[in-house]
Scaffold this motif. Structure first.
Motif, mmCIF file in Angstrom:
data_model
loop_
_atom_site.group_PDB
_atom_site.id
_atom_site.type_symbol
_atom_site.label_atom_id
_atom_site.label_comp_id
_atom_site.label_asym_id
_atom_site.label_seq_id
_atom_site.Cartn_x
_atom_site.Cartn_y
_atom_site.Cartn_z
ATOM 1 N N LEU A 225 72.447 -77.991 41.558
ATOM 2 C CA LEU A 225 71.675 -77.995 40.163
ATOM 3 C C LEU A 225 70.628 -76.784 40.370
ATOM 4 C CD1 LEU A 225 70.876 -81.762 40.300
ATOM 5 C CD2 LEU A 225 72.516 -80.527 38.880
ATOM 6 N N ALA A 226 70.511 -76.415 41.488
ATOM 7 C CA ALA A 226 69.479 -75.336 42.008
ATOM 8 C C ALA A 226 70.111 -74.341 42.874
ATOM 9 C CB ALA A 226 68.275 -75.963 42.039
ATOM 10 N N PRO A 227 71.044 -73.566 42.599
ATOM 11 C CA PRO A 227 71.791 -72.658 43.716
ATOM 12 C C PRO A 227 71.072 -71.878 44.411
ATOM 13 C CG PRO A 227 72.980 -72.824 41.501
ATOM 14 C CD PRO A 227 71.568 -73.317 41.191
ATOM 15 N N ASN A 228 69.846 -71.535 43.944
ATOM 16 C CA ASN A 228 69.192 -70.371 44.910
ATOM 17 C C ASN A 228 67.724 -71.044 45.266
ATOM 18 O OD1 ASN A 228 70.876 -68.339 44.252
ATOM 19 N ND2 ASN A 228 70.113 -67.892 42.429
ATOM 20 N N HIS A 229 67.903 -72.210 45.563
ATOM 21 C CA HIS A 229 66.552 -73.083 46.123
ATOM 22 C C HIS A 229 66.592 -72.702 47.711
ATOM 23 C CE1 HIS A 229 63.809 -76.057 47.361
ATOM 24 N NE2 HIS A 229 63.569 -76.488 46.297
ATOM 25 N N PRO A 230 65.631 -72.082 47.939
ATOM 26 C CA PRO A 230 65.507 -71.744 49.550
ATOM 27 C C PRO A 230 65.368 -72.822 50.569
ATOM 28 C CG PRO A 230 63.474 -71.055 48.337
ATOM 29 C CD PRO A 230 64.315 -71.299 47.103
ATOM 30 N N GLY A 231 64.608 -73.805 50.011
ATOM 31 C CA GLY A 231 64.480 -74.801 50.989
ATOM 32 C C GLY A 231 65.750 -75.418 51.188
ATOM 33 N N GLU A 232 66.438 -75.834 49.798
ATOM 34 C CA GLU A 232 68.037 -76.503 50.040
ATOM 35 C C GLU A 232 68.973 -75.887 50.848
ATOM 36 O OE1 GLU A 232 67.488 -79.584 49.584
ATOM 37 O OE2 GLU A 232 65.941 -79.780 47.903
ATOM 38 N N LEU A 233 68.892 -74.374 50.782
ATOM 39 C CA LEU A 233 69.815 -73.446 51.224
ATOM 40 C C LEU A 233 69.572 -73.673 52.977
ATOM 41 C CD1 LEU A 233 69.907 -70.467 49.077
ATOM 42 C CD2 LEU A 233 71.793 -71.779 49.497
ATOM 43 N N ALA A 249 77.526 -72.235 57.258
ATOM 44 C CA ALA A 249 76.092 -72.050 57.685
ATOM 45 C C ALA A 249 75.439 -70.661 57.381
ATOM 46 C CB ALA A 249 75.772 -72.601 58.818
ATOM 47 N N LEU A 250 76.466 -69.641 57.988
ATOM 48 C CA LEU A 250 75.897 -68.022 57.998
ATOM 49 C C LEU A 250 75.842 -67.640 56.505
ATOM 50 C CD1 LEU A 250 75.450 -65.463 59.131
ATOM 51 C CD2 LEU A 250 77.823 -65.090 59.388
ATOM 52 N N LYS A 251 76.551 -68.172 55.537
ATOM 53 C CA LYS A 251 76.693 -67.906 54.391
ATOM 54 C C LYS A 251 75.056 -68.170 53.519
ATOM 55 C CE LYS A 251 79.513 -68.093 49.979
ATOM 56 N NZ LYS A 251 80.699 -68.534 49.369
ATOM 57 N N ASP A 252 74.884 -69.326 53.864
ATOM 58 C CA ASP A 252 73.524 -69.818 53.401
ATOM 59 C C ASP A 252 72.307 -69.202 53.768
ATOM 60 O OD1 ASP A 252 74.661 -71.625 51.635
ATOM 61 O OD2 ASP A 252 74.366 -73.297 52.847
ATOM 62 N N VAL A 253 72.394 -68.753 55.347
ATOM 63 C CA VAL A 253 71.199 -68.091 55.849
ATOM 64 C C VAL A 253 71.260 -66.856 55.311
ATOM 65 C CG1 VAL A 253 70.373 -67.025 57.885
ATOM 66 C CG2 VAL A 253 71.184 -69.697 57.936
ATOM 67 N N GLU A 254 72.420 -66.056 55.108
ATOM 68 C CA GLU A 254 72.667 -64.860 54.529
ATOM 69 C C GLU A 254 71.819 -64.799 53.094
ATOM 70 O OE1 GLU A 254 75.950 -62.722 56.898
ATOM 71 O OE2 GLU A 254 76.434 -63.664 55.380
ATOM 72 N N GLU A 258 68.721 -62.688 51.532
ATOM 73 C CA GLU A 258 69.035 -61.747 50.464
ATOM 74 C C GLU A 258 68.058 -62.010 49.250
ATOM 75 O OE1 GLU A 258 72.204 -61.250 46.687
ATOM 76 O OE2 GLU A 258 72.863 -62.093 48.637
ATOM 77 N N LEU A 259 67.654 -63.655 49.095
ATOM 78 C CA LEU A 259 66.744 -64.155 48.067
ATOM 79 C C LEU A 259 65.225 -63.738 48.301
ATOM 80 C CD1 LEU A 259 68.226 -67.474 47.177
ATOM 81 C CD2 LEU A 259 68.386 -65.546 45.609
ATOM 82 N N SER A 260 64.923 -63.736 49.531
ATOM 83 C CA SER A 260 63.658 -63.846 50.036
ATOM 84 C C SER A 260 63.374 -62.612 51.241
ATOM 85 C CB SER A 260 62.949 -65.167 50.499
ATOM 86 O OG SER A 260 63.334 -66.009 49.589
ATOM 87 N N PRO A 261 63.640 -61.366 50.855
ATOM 88 C CA PRO A 261 63.400 -60.504 51.878
ATOM 89 C C PRO A 261 62.114 -60.405 52.602
ATOM 90 C CG PRO A 261 63.362 -59.420 49.713
ATOM 91 C CD PRO A 261 63.715 -61.004 49.524
ATOM 92 N N GLU A 262 61.020 -60.909 51.818
ATOM 93 C CA GLU A 262 59.491 -61.043 52.620
ATOM 94 C C GLU A 262 59.336 -62.225 53.113
ATOM 95 O OE1 GLU A 262 58.324 -58.015 52.889
ATOM 96 O OE2 GLU A 262 59.812 -57.071 51.863
ATOM 97 N N ALA A 263 60.411 -62.995 53.243
ATOM 98 C CA ALA A 263 59.998 -64.481 53.549
ATOM 99 C C ALA A 263 59.053 -64.427 55.109
ATOM 100 C CB ALA A 263 61.140 -65.341 53.674
ATOM 101 N N PRO A 264 58.237 -65.483 55.130
ATOM 102 C CA PRO A 264 57.524 -65.610 56.398
ATOM 103 C C PRO A 264 58.212 -65.835 57.525
ATOM 104 C CG PRO A 264 56.234 -66.782 54.583
ATOM 105 C CD PRO A 264 57.850 -66.290 54.077
ATOM 106 N N ASP A 265 59.344 -66.508 57.443
ATOM 107 C CA ASP A 265 60.050 -66.642 58.481
ATOM 108 C C ASP A 265 61.357 -65.899 58.620
ATOM 109 O OD1 ASP A 265 61.604 -67.736 56.278
ATOM 110 O OD2 ASP A 265 62.338 -69.517 57.156
ATOM 111 N N ARG A 266 61.389 -64.717 58.035
ATOM 112 C CA ARG A 266 62.462 -63.993 58.191
ATOM 113 C C ARG A 266 63.132 -63.556 59.403
ATOM 114 N NH1 ARG A 266 65.154 -60.615 54.622
ATOM 115 N NH2 ARG A 266 66.246 -58.719 55.651
#
Length: 284
Positions: A225-233, A249-254, A258-266
């Motif tokens: 339903l929400a393919p790019n939801h960062p929390g669900e990924l 799992a690696l595919k989801d982390v990558e 890709e979606l959040s290059p500036e994520a606090p937990d990068r």
């Protein structure tokens, strides 16, 4: 490892997509699609018939309340049939049971969560011609209808209790005391949002019970339903890694990177990605 067995069954995905693609989207079919996570062989038609039968009884009851105004007569008849006669109520004794999230089980057992009981009210009301809509109230789903210049809010979990605005404020203080009441909290919820919230509840239940494979099947639907939801990924990546599906799992982390290059937990995500690559290479 193959992750086919841990993802949501094809029947669940296909039925859910079909329900939401309908014009208008079908909440009853979406809820029954979720129920196939528990019963893949589920015969939806039997439960649709149950909803039809309940609506027919509500329509007969409405004829006895015609002097109260059309909206109030409909609401009175609805809660009388569902709460007073049928006994639909909240499962306070076993709130966290997964069965509370499945519409077929709720129709059979007549207990459930606020949101699944609301689905029963909404779908019976729709069939009976009562203009009810879902209310995504924080922490406790409700239903409501407009009556002139004001709204009539109903709490299916507590026996169809009709709430005033003051009652809604008191409910919020109990279920989400950190929030301050705002009338916008009583805005209508589209079918897609109700579906997502049902799945989110079920995911939380399974993860709290450490049922990783069942939780993964639910997260798979959420990401449909929400393919790019960062929390669900992130959640799916953790579940897949726990199950040994390191490449998936690696595919989801990558994808998160890709979606959040500036994520606090990068930095943590990059470390996780390296560890998953190393584990995947060991499987070769």
């Amino acid at each position: 490892m193959s992750i086919t067995s841990t993802l949501s069954p094809p029947v669940s995905r296909e039925r859910l997509l079909s329900a939401l693609a309908a014009d208008p989207p079908r909440l009853d079919l979406a809820a029954l699609a979720i129920a196939t996570l528990n019963r893949p062989e589920l015969d939806a038609s039997a439960y649709l018939h149950t909803l039809d039968a309940l609506a027919a009884r509500v329509q007969l009851e409405m004829e006895r309340h015609t002097g109260h105004g059309e909206v109030l007569a409909g609401l009175t008849a609805l809660r009388h049939v569902l709460a007073d006669i049928e006994g639909f109520r909240g499962n306070e004794e076993d709130y966290q049971a997964p069965e509370n999230s499945f519409l077929d089980q709720v129709l059979e057992r007549k207990v459930g969560l606020p949101i699944t009981l609301s689905v029963v009210y909404l779908e019976v009301a729709r069939r009976a011609g009562i203009p009810l809509y879902g209310v995504p109230f924080p922490g406790h789903f409700l239903v409501a209808c407009s009556a002139g210049d004001h709204k009539l809010v109903v709490d299916p979990f507590h026996g169809g209790e009709i709430l005033t605005e003051e009652g809604c404020k008191e409910l919020l203080e109990r279920v989400a005391p950190q929030l301050r009441f705002n009338p916008s909290m009583l805005a209508p919820a589209p079918v897609e949002l109700i579906t997502y919230r049902m799945l989110s509840n079920l995911r939380r239940v399974y993860l709290e019970r450490d049922e990783s494979e069942r939780g993964l099947a639910v997260v798979d639907l959420l990401l449909m339903l929400a393919p790019n939801h960062p929390g669900e990924l992130r959640t799916r990546a953790a579940l897949l890694a726990n199950l040994g599906a390191y490449r998936a799992a690696l595919k989801d982390v990558e994808r998160c990177l890709e979606l959040s290059p500036e994520a606090p937990d990068r930095a943590r995500l990059e470390l996780t990605a390296r560890e998953l690559r190393e584990r995947a290479e060991l499987l070769n």
